[in-house]
Write a protein that holds these residues in place. Structure first.
Motif, mmCIF file in Angstrom:
data_model
loop_
_atom_site.group_PDB
_atom_site.id
_atom_site.type_symbol
_atom_site.label_atom_id
_atom_site.label_comp_id
_atom_site.label_asym_id
_atom_site.label_seq_id
_atom_site.Cartn_x
_atom_site.Cartn_y
_atom_site.Cartn_z
ATOM 1 N N UNK A 93 0.656 -1.032 -0.325
ATOM 2 C CA UNK A 93 0.163 0.025 0.135
ATOM 3 C C UNK A 93 0.606 1.252 -0.262
ATOM 4 N N UNK A 94 0.385 2.692 -0.586
ATOM 5 C CA UNK A 94 0.666 3.837 -0.323
ATOM 6 C C UNK A 94 0.058 4.295 -0.494
ATOM 7 N N UNK A 95 0.698 5.620 0.015
ATOM 8 C CA UNK A 95 0.021 7.129 0.404
ATOM 9 C C UNK A 95 -0.036 8.012 -0.150
ATOM 10 N N UNK A 96 -0.570 8.826 -0.999
ATOM 11 C CA UNK A 96 -0.094 9.571 -1.991
ATOM 12 C C UNK A 96 -1.148 10.818 -1.411
ATOM 13 N N UNK A 97 -0.394 12.454 -1.347
ATOM 14 C CA UNK A 97 -1.040 13.225 -0.862
ATOM 15 C C UNK A 97 -2.003 14.068 -1.702
ATOM 16 N N UNK A 98 -2.815 14.406 -1.170
ATOM 17 C CA UNK A 98 -4.397 14.960 -1.862
ATOM 18 C C UNK A 98 -3.347 15.412 -2.864
ATOM 19 N N UNK A 101 -2.588 14.289 -6.324
ATOM 20 C CA UNK A 101 -3.340 13.596 -6.619
ATOM 21 C C UNK A 101 -4.771 14.686 -7.161
ATOM 22 N N UNK A 102 -4.643 16.033 -6.762
ATOM 23 C CA UNK A 102 -5.388 17.463 -7.203
ATOM 24 C C UNK A 102 -6.429 17.354 -7.522
ATOM 25 N N UNK A 103 -7.045 18.106 -9.199
ATOM 26 C CA UNK A 103 -8.493 17.977 -9.300
ATOM 27 C C UNK A 103 -9.247 16.574 -9.515
ATOM 28 N N UNK A 104 -8.189 15.197 -10.251
ATOM 29 C CA UNK A 104 -8.537 13.974 -10.364
ATOM 30 C C UNK A 104 -9.067 13.132 -9.119
ATOM 31 N N UNK A 105 -8.830 14.151 -8.002
ATOM 32 C CA UNK A 105 -9.534 12.973 -6.521
ATOM 33 C C UNK A 105 -11.284 13.235 -6.935
ATOM 34 N N UNK A 106 -12.240 13.605 -7.313
ATOM 35 C CA UNK A 106 -12.934 13.842 -7.694
ATOM 36 C C UNK A 106 -14.161 12.052 -8.798
ATOM 37 N N UNK A 107 -12.970 12.307 -10.150
ATOM 38 C CA UNK A 107 -13.199 10.717 -10.040
ATOM 39 C C UNK A 107 -12.218 9.698 -9.361
ATOM 40 N N UNK A 127 -1.792 8.627 -12.679
ATOM 41 C CA UNK A 127 -2.848 9.440 -14.383
ATOM 42 C C UNK A 127 -3.465 7.720 -14.400
ATOM 43 N N UNK A 128 -5.109 8.837 -14.276
ATOM 44 C CA UNK A 128 -6.509 8.028 -14.593
ATOM 45 C C UNK A 128 -6.713 7.579 -15.512
ATOM 46 N N UNK A 129 -7.497 6.797 -15.333
ATOM 47 C CA UNK A 129 -8.076 5.979 -16.692
ATOM 48 C C UNK A 129 -8.520 6.801 -17.294
ATOM 49 N N UNK A 130 -9.020 7.204 -18.693
ATOM 50 C CA UNK A 130 -9.399 8.568 -19.934
ATOM 51 C C UNK A 130 -10.697 7.905 -19.681
ATOM 52 N N UNK A 131 -11.951 7.690 -19.333
ATOM 53 C CA UNK A 131 -12.812 7.553 -19.125
ATOM 54 C C UNK A 131 -13.015 7.075 -17.790
ATOM 55 N N UNK A 132 -14.121 7.534 -16.994
ATOM 56 C CA UNK A 132 -15.732 7.027 -16.031
ATOM 57 C C UNK A 132 -16.753 7.097 -16.744
ATOM 58 N N UNK A 133 -17.202 6.295 -15.577
ATOM 59 C CA UNK A 133 -18.528 6.498 -15.747
ATOM 60 C C UNK A 133 -19.143 6.193 -14.277
ATOM 61 N N UNK A 134 -20.100 7.202 -14.975
ATOM 62 C CA UNK A 134 -21.054 7.844 -13.001
ATOM 63 C C UNK A 134 -22.663 7.685 -13.744
ATOM 64 N N UNK A 135 -23.061 8.487 -12.257
ATOM 65 C CA UNK A 135 -23.946 8.332 -12.372
ATOM 66 C C UNK A 135 -24.744 9.540 -12.217
#
Length: 190
Positions: A93-98, A101-107, A127-135
């Motif tokens: 496990x690795x802890x990454x600072x907020x 992560x920046x603006x990507x945290x919401x995704x 690096x986040x995935x290119x696309x996410x699914x949300x409701x």
């Protein structure tokens, strides 16, 4: 370290600047005027303290790109201002600072696979995935006869983000969102 020309630098790359510090590239944009020298503007954040700078280079200028290892991690949970990820191959496990992560945290979604760039065993970029699914949880009601229009309406996702969606999308619809710019791509097929 690998030397590349400025025009080949992309978002997410780690470069060693002239001050000897490591920087993560936030945005790299090339400009080719009709007359004059083509240039590349690189917006970057210093890894050690988070200070952002912007530099403009000739596209043929040499830039030192740091060798980083890209490792697949799975997002587990948020702990205060930090985020905890698990290596999918050895379960470390690795802890990454907020801030990283920046603006990507919401995704971020539970069990989402992300790529962490590691330098000397420490995470330096995500690096986040290119696309996410949300409701969709909140939007204006569907207006009959407006489905073929080129207009968009505001909508709120289950992760709290606000995006613009086509008029025919209603509450409860699952949509695919581009994580680079937060734009609506399509209705989810699940």
């Amino acid at each position: 370290m690998a030397v590349e020309i400025a025009a080949d630098i992309r978002k997410g790359n780690i470069i060693e600047h002239t001050d000897g510090q490591l920087y993560v590239v936030l945005r790299a944009e090339s400009f080719r005027p009709g007359k004059g020298t083509p240039t590349t503007t690189i917006d970057m954040r210093r890894i050690s303290d988070g200070i952002k700078i912007s530099n403009t280079y000739k596209t043929s200028d040499k830039v030192e790109r740091a060798f980083v290892e890209e490792v697949e991690f799975s997002y587990l949970y948020q702990e205060g201002d930090n985020y905890v990820f698990m290596n999918t191959s050895n379960y470390d496990q690795v802890t990454v600072s907020g801030a990283m992560v920046g603006d990507g945290a919401a995704y971020l979604q539970e069990n989402m696979n992300v790529t962490l760039q590691m330098f000397n065993g420490e995470p330096v970029s995500l690096t986040l995935p290119q696309r996410i699914t949300a409701e969709i949880v909140e939007t204006e009601p569907v207006v009959k006869g407006q489905t073929a229009s080129g207009s968009y309406k505001p909508a709120k996702l289950d992760n709290g983000l606000r995006i613009m969606v086509p008029p025919h999308i209603g509450v409860g619809t699952r949509v695919v969102v581009n994580t680079d710019d937060g734009s609506y791509l399509e209705r989810a097929k699940d």
